[in-house]
Structures are given as C-alpha cells and as structure tokens.
Design a protein around this motif. Structure first.
Motif, PDB file in Angstrom:
ATOM      1  N   TRP A  36       0.854  -1.192   0.000  1.00 25.95           N
ATOM      2  CA  TRP A  36       0.000   0.000   0.000  1.00 25.95           C
ATOM      3  C   TRP A  36       0.885   1.236   0.000  1.00 25.95           C
ATOM      4  O   TRP A  36       1.859   1.317   0.765  1.00 25.95           O
ATOM      5  CB  TRP A  36      -0.908   0.024   1.221  1.00 25.95           C
ATOM      6  N   PHE A  37       0.508   2.175  -0.846  1.00 25.09           N
ATOM      7  CA  PHE A  37       1.176   3.467  -0.940  1.00 25.09           C
ATOM      8  C   PHE A  37       0.135   4.556  -0.717  1.00 25.09           C
ATOM      9  O   PHE A  37      -1.065   4.325  -0.869  1.00 25.09           O
ATOM     10  CB  PHE A  37       1.806   3.648  -2.325  1.00 25.09           C
ATOM     11  N   ARG A  38       0.607   5.754  -0.394  1.00 25.05           N
ATOM     12  CA  ARG A  38      -0.285   6.896  -0.305  1.00 25.05           C
ATOM     13  C   ARG A  38       0.411   8.133  -0.824  1.00 25.05           C
ATOM     14  O   ARG A  38       1.632   8.235  -0.803  1.00 25.05           O
ATOM     15  CB  ARG A  38      -0.763   7.113   1.133  1.00 25.05           C
ATOM     16  N   GLN A  39      -0.405   9.060  -1.297  1.00 28.62           N
ATOM     17  CA  GLN A  39       0.121  10.328  -1.783  1.00 28.62           C
ATOM     18  C   GLN A  39      -0.840  11.446  -1.428  1.00 28.62           C
ATOM     19  O   GLN A  39      -2.013  11.413  -1.820  1.00 28.62           O
ATOM     20  CB  GLN A  39       0.371  10.309  -3.282  1.00 28.62           C
ATOM     21  N   ALA A  40      -0.329  12.396  -0.671  1.00 28.88           N
ATOM     22  CA  ALA A  40      -1.097  13.572  -0.303  1.00 28.88           C
ATOM     23  C   ALA A  40      -0.788  14.699  -1.285  1.00 28.88           C
ATOM     24  O   ALA A  40       0.287  14.708  -1.898  1.00 28.88           O
ATOM     25  CB  ALA A  40      -0.751  13.996   1.119  1.00 28.88           C
ATOM     26  N   PRO A  41      -1.683  15.651  -1.439  1.00 29.54           N
ATOM     27  CA  PRO A  41      -1.444  16.762  -2.367  1.00 29.54           C
ATOM     28  C   PRO A  41      -0.140  17.482  -2.055  1.00 29.54           C
ATOM     29  O   PRO A  41       0.123  17.829  -0.901  1.00 29.54           O
ATOM     30  CB  PRO A  41      -2.654  17.665  -2.134  1.00 29.54           C
ATOM     31  N   GLY A  42       0.681  17.667  -3.076  1.00 26.34           N
ATOM     32  CA  GLY A  42       1.924  18.393  -2.911  1.00 26.34           C
ATOM     33  C   GLY A  42       3.042  17.606  -2.252  1.00 26.34           C
ATOM     34  O   GLY A  42       4.116  18.162  -1.992  1.00 26.34           O
ATOM     35  N   LYS A  43       2.786  16.323  -1.982  1.00 26.28           N
ATOM     36  CA  LYS A  43       3.810  15.509  -1.326  1.00 26.28           C
ATOM     37  C   LYS A  43       4.198  14.326  -2.199  1.00 26.28           C
ATOM     38  O   LYS A  43       3.454  13.926  -3.101  1.00 26.28           O
ATOM     39  CB  LYS A  43       3.302  15.006   0.026  1.00 26.28           C
TER      40      LYS A  43
END
Length: 123
Positions: A36-43
C-alpha cells in the motif's frame, strides 16, 4: 498481469478507523508481493506497508507503525489495510500495488497499481 481495484476509502474523524480493500484479478494472486502506498497533495508518494506472498512477513513505514495493519486473504485475492487511530496527516489517496519480487519491504519493486481511493481524516 494482475489488475487491482481498491475500495473502502472515505471521510473519518481523527481517532477513527477505516479498512481499505484491494481486490486482484487473476488466479496467481498468491505469487505477488503486495503493498500500500499513499500520496497527499503536494507531497511525494509514500510506501506505507508491504506484505509477503504468504502473508507471514510485513513492513510498515514509521509513520504508521502501531496504527495500521496490512493483511491478505489469498483465497479471496484480496489485500487489506486496516487503519486505526487516524490522524489528519493520514489524509491522502491510497493505492495498492503488486510485485513479482519477494522484497515486500522495497518500494521500488512494485510494478502494477490500482487507481487509488481517497482517505480524508478531519480534525
């Protein structure tokens, strides 16, 4: 090649819990390392958790260790991410990924991705 579809995202208050699911197509799910991966706005994208083919070995990023649990059910071709004690900083698009490699702890080995599901944690 395996295809992945995530579900279970949504809006939750800080301190709450969510369980994400990732359903895989095909009959060879048990031969894939999952993550599992995650990506927040601008990161940048962050590797959150990985699990070995049989499910006996797991990896967690320090940011989620002790709060998130990754597990898999090879009979159901599904990998889960149980998220507890959620914080606003956990807000991101979460995507599952698959790899034929055995290196469940190495984010660079993942080759196939789902479309992602949004998780929003309110304060």
């Amino acid at each position: 090649q395996v295809q992945l579809v995530e579900s279970g995202g949504g809006l939750v208050q800080a301190g709450g819990s969510l369980r994400l699911s990732c359903a895989a197509s095909g009959r060879t799910f048990s031969t894939y390392t999952m993550g599992w991966f995650r990506q927040a706005p601008g990161k940048e994208r962050e590797f959150v958790a990985g699990i070995s083919r049989g499910g006996s070995s797991t990896y967690y990023a320090d940011s989620v260790k002790g709060r998130f649990i990754i597990r898999r059910d090879n009979a159901k071709n599904t990998v889960y991410l149980e998220m507890n004690s959620l914080k606003p900083e956990d807000t991101a698009v979460y995507a599952c990924a698959a790899s034929p490699s055995i290196s469940y702890y190495d984010p660079s080995v993942f080759e196939t991705w789902g479309q992602g599901t949004q998780v929003t944690v309110s304060s």
